[in-house]
Scaffold this active site. Structure first.
Site, PDB file in Angstrom:
ATOM      1  N   ASP A   1       0.911  -1.097  -0.214  1.00 32.50           N
ATOM      2  CA  ASP A   1       0.025   0.047  -0.114  1.00 32.50           C
ATOM      3  C   ASP A   1       0.825   1.281  -0.109  1.00 32.50           C
ATOM      4  O   ASP A   1       2.186   1.038   0.131  1.00 32.50           O
ATOM      5  CB  ASP A   1      -0.995  -0.293   1.274  1.00 32.50           C
ATOM      6  CG  ASP A   1      -2.044   1.216   1.408  1.00 32.50           C
ATOM      7  OD1 ASP A   1      -2.237   1.553   0.203  1.00 32.50           O
ATOM      8  OD2 ASP A   1      -1.870   1.653   2.559  1.00 32.50           O
ATOM      9  N   MET A   2       0.281   2.314  -0.158  1.00 34.05           N
ATOM     10  CA  MET A   2       1.271   3.589  -0.081  1.00 34.05           C
ATOM     11  C   MET A   2       1.301   4.470   1.018  1.00 34.05           C
ATOM     12  O   MET A   2       2.133   4.553   1.913  1.00 34.05           O
ATOM     13  CB  MET A   2       1.130   4.243  -1.551  1.00 34.05           C
ATOM     14  CG  MET A   2       1.894   5.644  -1.587  1.00 34.05           C
ATOM     15  SD  MET A   2       1.305   6.474  -3.271  1.00 34.05           S
ATOM     16  CE  MET A   2       0.039   7.533  -2.594  1.00 34.05           C
TER      17      MET A   2
END
Length: 221
Positions: free
Chosen positions: A13-14
């Site tokens: 995920d970022m």
């Protein structure tokens, strides 16, 4: 005799996983909503940290919106975000962690609910975009987390089967999506949310990448 399973790819995920963006993310949403005379509390803003697509967040706070308004509001929110993007930094130890994976020949992808423009610009600004073989964003999927679609798309682009992949997540909805996809999941939680991620199904939870490496990854498989 079957060989021991190994990690053959890592999907990140970022926000909150690669990038320490949660405080800025909440500030930007609060500023944007205030521009529409919508006041929200800190607790209410926690909703924006749960891996939702932008249109889901907009409709959560502003009610039923036309597709045109979703697009317009999204652009306005992104303009505010761009003004604060210089404050962004990576999570502690992440660059060394990415380097170790790269040296070991383990392919990496990003799977985020963020828009294509924000994801690419943010990763590029921090100098880590070239490390990823694929970047899947909210623009690439119909369903946001906890639906596993974004991770399924990332697995397709890495050309790997789900059970050989590790997802790194910081949100309950993201952990649920990873486990629903049949992938291992490493939780990142530095603010007391460890138990929530474990309850959602995370195989292990760590505060940051400082003392986590290839050996610990393979122990999850």
């Amino acid at each position: 005799m079957s060989s021991k399973p190994m990690c053959k790819g890592v999907i990140f995920d970022m926000d909150g996983v690669l990038i320490d963006s949660h405080p800025i993310h909440k500030k930007v949403w609060a500023q944007f909503l205030a521009s529409l005379n919508k006041q929200v509390t800190e607790e209410e803003l926690d909703f924006v940290l749960e891996g939702r697509k932008r249109e889901e967040i907009l409709r959560h706070f502003l009610g039923d919106l036309s597709a045109e308004l979703v697009t317009e509001y999204g652009k306005r929110k992104n303009m505010i975000y761009e003004e604060t993007s210089s404050e962004l930094k990576t999570i502690c130890g992440v660059e060394e962690f990415l380097g170790a994976l790269e040296s070991a020949g383990i392919p990496m992808a990003v799977a985020t609910s963020a828009s294509f423009v924000r994801a690419r610009n943010t990763l590029a600004a921090l100098g880590i975009l070239p490390r990823f073989a694929a970047v899947v964003t909210g623009n690439d999927v119909v369903n946001g987390k906890p639906d596993p679609e974004v991770f399924v798309r990332a697995a397709e682009r890495l050309n790997q089967v789900h059970q050989d992949l590790l997802v790194v997540e910081d949100a309950v909805s993201g952990v649920m999506a990873a486990k629903s996809a049949g992938m291992k999941c490493l939780g990142i939680a530095a603010d007391g949310r460890s138990e929530k991620l474990r309850a959602a199904g995370a195989d292990r939870v760590i505060p940051n990448y400082r003392e986590f490496g290839l050996l610990q990854i393979q122990q999850l498989f």
